[in-house]
Design a protein around this motif. Structure first.
Motif, PDB file in Angstrom:
ATOM      1  N   GLY A  99      24.894  36.735 -25.087  1.00  0.00           N
ATOM      2  CA  GLY A  99      24.262  35.563 -25.675  1.00  0.00           C
ATOM      3  C   GLY A  99      23.208  35.895 -26.695  1.00  0.00           C
ATOM      4  O   GLY A  99      22.167  35.270 -26.734  1.00  0.00           O
TER       5      GLY A  99
ATOM      6  N   THR B 177      20.030  30.438 -19.736  1.00  0.00           N
ATOM      7  CA  THR B 177      21.476  30.242 -19.814  1.00  0.00           C
ATOM      8  C   THR B 177      22.040  31.340 -20.699  1.00  0.00           C
ATOM      9  O   THR B 177      21.577  31.526 -21.822  1.00  0.00           O
ATOM     10  CB  THR B 177      21.827  28.876 -20.440  1.00  0.00           C
ATOM     11  OG1 THR B 177      21.234  27.844 -19.649  1.00  0.00           O
ATOM     12  CG2 THR B 177      23.322  28.667 -20.510  1.00  0.00           C
ATOM     13  N   THR B 178      23.012  32.075 -20.187  1.00  0.00           N
ATOM     14  CA  THR B 178      23.635  33.120 -20.992  1.00  0.00           C
ATOM     15  C   THR B 178      25.141  32.921 -21.013  1.00  0.00           C
ATOM     16  O   THR B 178      25.725  32.356 -20.097  1.00  0.00           O
ATOM     17  CB  THR B 178      23.325  34.537 -20.465  1.00  0.00           C
ATOM     18  OG1 THR B 178      23.848  34.661 -19.147  1.00  0.00           O
ATOM     19  CG2 THR B 178      21.845  34.848 -20.482  1.00  0.00           C
ATOM     20  N   VAL B 179      25.742  33.396 -22.096  1.00  0.00           N
ATOM     21  CA  VAL B 179      27.197  33.463 -22.211  1.00  0.00           C
ATOM     22  C   VAL B 179      27.520  34.933 -22.368  1.00  0.00           C
ATOM     23  O   VAL B 179      26.997  35.606 -23.255  1.00  0.00           O
ATOM     24  CB  VAL B 179      27.725  32.663 -23.416  1.00  0.00           C
ATOM     25  CG1 VAL B 179      29.224  32.839 -23.553  1.00  0.00           C
ATOM     26  CG2 VAL B 179      27.360  31.198 -23.284  1.00  0.00           C
TER      27      VAL B 179
ATOM     28  N   THR C  26      31.959  34.005 -19.610  1.00  0.00           N
ATOM     29  CA  THR C  26      31.261  33.668 -18.375  1.00  0.00           C
ATOM     30  C   THR C  26      29.914  33.061 -18.736  1.00  0.00           C
ATOM     31  O   THR C  26      29.167  33.637 -19.525  1.00  0.00           O
ATOM     32  CB  THR C  26      31.048  34.917 -17.492  1.00  0.00           C
ATOM     33  OG1 THR C  26      32.327  35.479 -17.186  1.00  0.00           O
ATOM     34  CG2 THR C  26      30.311  34.575 -16.215  1.00  0.00           C
ATOM     35  N   ILE C  27      29.623  31.914 -18.154  1.00  0.00           N
ATOM     36  CA  ILE C  27      28.324  31.263 -18.318  1.00  0.00           C
ATOM     37  C   ILE C  27      27.507  31.570 -17.071  1.00  0.00           C
ATOM     38  O   ILE C  27      28.000  31.447 -15.957  1.00  0.00           O
ATOM     39  CB  ILE C  27      28.464  29.732 -18.424  1.00  0.00           C
ATOM     40  CG1 ILE C  27      29.314  29.342 -19.626  1.00  0.00           C
ATOM     41  CG2 ILE C  27      27.093  29.064 -18.490  1.00  0.00           C
ATOM     42  CD1 ILE C  27      29.711  27.875 -19.618  1.00  0.00           C
ATOM     43  N   THR C  28      26.244  31.953 -17.277  1.00  0.00           N
ATOM     44  CA  THR C  28      25.336  32.178 -16.153  1.00  0.00           C
ATOM     45  C   THR C  28      24.132  31.265 -16.311  1.00  0.00           C
ATOM     46  O   THR C  28      23.508  31.223 -17.380  1.00  0.00           O
ATOM     47  CB  THR C  28      24.882  33.649 -16.081  1.00  0.00           C
ATOM     48  OG1 THR C  28      26.039  34.473 -15.952  1.00  0.00           O
ATOM     49  CG2 THR C  28      23.964  33.887 -14.894  1.00  0.00           C
ATOM     50  N   ASN C  29      23.827  30.536 -15.250  1.00  0.00           N
ATOM     51  CA  ASN C  29      22.641  29.685 -15.207  1.00  0.00           C
ATOM     52  C   ASN C  29      21.612  30.415 -14.354  1.00  0.00           C
ATOM     53  O   ASN C  29      21.731  30.470 -13.131  1.00  0.00           O
ATOM     54  CB  ASN C  29      22.982  28.321 -14.604  1.00  0.00           C
ATOM     55  CG  ASN C  29      21.764  27.413 -14.519  1.00  0.00           C
ATOM     56  OD1 ASN C  29      20.666  27.777 -14.912  1.00  0.00           O
ATOM     57  ND2 ASN C  29      21.978  26.227 -13.980  1.00  0.00           N
TER      58      ASN C  29
ATOM     59  N   LEU D 106      27.573  22.557 -19.657  1.00  0.00           N
ATOM     60  CA  LEU D 106      28.248  22.886 -20.911  1.00  0.00           C
ATOM     61  C   LEU D 106      28.786  21.577 -21.463  1.00  0.00           C
ATOM     62  O   LEU D 106      29.628  20.927 -20.829  1.00  0.00           O
ATOM     63  CB  LEU D 106      29.385  23.879 -20.676  1.00  0.00           C
ATOM     64  CG  LEU D 106      30.265  24.181 -21.890  1.00  0.00           C
ATOM     65  CD1 LEU D 106      29.472  24.909 -22.982  1.00  0.00           C
ATOM     66  CD2 LEU D 106      31.475  25.000 -21.475  1.00  0.00           C
TER      67      LEU D 106
ATOM     68  N   SER E  71      27.223  31.577 -11.685  1.00  0.00           N
ATOM     69  CA  SER E  71      28.005  31.846 -12.900  1.00  0.00           C
ATOM     70  C   SER E  71      29.343  31.139 -12.783  1.00  0.00           C
ATOM     71  O   SER E  71      29.827  30.880 -11.683  1.00  0.00           O
ATOM     72  CB  SER E  71      28.265  33.343 -13.057  1.00  0.00           C
ATOM     73  OG  SER E  71      27.057  34.033 -13.257  1.00  0.00           O
TER      74      SER E  71
ATOM     75  N   PHE F   6      28.395  27.389 -28.415  1.00  0.00           N
ATOM     76  CA  PHE F   6      28.393  26.745 -27.110  1.00  0.00           C
ATOM     77  C   PHE F   6      27.228  25.764 -27.113  1.00  0.00           C
ATOM     78  O   PHE F   6      26.111  26.134 -27.484  1.00  0.00           O
ATOM     79  CB  PHE F   6      28.196  27.773 -25.993  1.00  0.00           C
ATOM     80  CG  PHE F   6      29.307  28.783 -25.902  1.00  0.00           C
ATOM     81  CD1 PHE F   6      30.344  28.605 -24.997  1.00  0.00           C
ATOM     82  CD2 PHE F   6      29.309  29.911 -26.712  1.00  0.00           C
ATOM     83  CE1 PHE F   6      31.370  29.525 -24.904  1.00  0.00           C
ATOM     84  CE2 PHE F   6      30.335  30.844 -26.623  1.00  0.00           C
ATOM     85  CZ  PHE F   6      31.368  30.647 -25.728  1.00  0.00           C
TER      86      PHE F   6
ATOM     87  N   PHE G 180      24.843  23.366 -24.820  1.00  0.00           N
ATOM     88  CA  PHE G 180      24.394  23.123 -23.459  1.00  0.00           C
ATOM     89  C   PHE G 180      23.376  21.986 -23.422  1.00  0.00           C
ATOM     90  O   PHE G 180      22.637  21.781 -24.382  1.00  0.00           O
ATOM     91  CB  PHE G 180      23.750  24.383 -22.869  1.00  0.00           C
ATOM     92  CG  PHE G 180      24.713  25.513 -22.681  1.00  0.00           C
ATOM     93  CD1 PHE G 180      25.534  25.567 -21.559  1.00  0.00           C
ATOM     94  CD2 PHE G 180      24.816  26.521 -23.633  1.00  0.00           C
ATOM     95  CE1 PHE G 180      26.426  26.612 -21.388  1.00  0.00           C
ATOM     96  CE2 PHE G 180      25.710  27.565 -23.460  1.00  0.00           C
ATOM     97  CZ  PHE G 180      26.525  27.607 -22.333  1.00  0.00           C
TER      98      PHE G 180
END
Length: 167
Positions: free
Chosen positions: A37, A45-47, A74-77, A86, A112, A146, A148
């Motif tokens: 990200g 929040t990362t992608v 992969t999205i990680t909160n 998303l 994730s 992306f 969010f």
């Protein structure tokens, strides 16, 4: 008997040689790594591991302009208590981006979610690029944005897989 004169490179030749060697050590893609990200101003929040998988064509590594491709990531909160959503994805590399199921896609706090995983029994989370453009070429990168709810827009480069395997 033949005499040979030893040639030493001059200072200009040495500088040019060093400049040539240093220039050859760069990578094909400029900028920061897109794998976590980059370009985002938050780590909440990362992608991660975003890449494009073109449709498999037997005996060919060519990408068909106007075809489809999967977007995997992969999205990680990383928030301790709040759900991230998303809301959408866009890219100039395709005419449309189809997200199934329809957004928003909820990512619970501290978890994730990867494209391809189910969001509910029998409901996989998939992202398809439809109407791919000629910029979608093997071993190149395409811009993907992306969007969010909490983190806003995160734009990154996603590499295009060179030769997809039959699935």
């Amino acid at each position: 008997m033949t005499k040979y004169k030893r040639c030493e490179p001059g200072p200009v030749a040495t500088v040019l040689l060093v400049a040539f060697l240093v220039a050859g050590c760069g990578s094909y893609t400029t900028g920061e790594s897109t794998n976590r990200g980059s370009g985002s101003e938050t780590t909440e929040t990362t992608v991660e591991n975003a890449f494009v998988v073109p449709r498999y064509l037997p005996g060919s590594c060519a990408i068909q302009v106007g075809s489809t491709a999967e977007l995997r990531f992969t999205i990680t909160n990383n928030r301790p208590a709040e759900t991230e959503r998303l809301e959408g994805i866009s890219t100039p590399a395709a005419e449309t981006v189809r997200i199934t199921p329809n957004p928003p896609i909820e990512v619970a706090a501290g978890t994730s979610m990867a494209a391809g995983q189910p969001v509910a029994p029998g409901r996989p989370f998939t992202v398809t690029l439809e109407g791919t453009k000629d910029s979608v070429q093997p071993a190149h990168n395409v811009d993907v944005t992306f969007r969010f709810e909490k983190s806003g827009e995160l734009t990154m480069l996603a590499p295009v897989e060179a030769c997809p395997a039959q699935q």
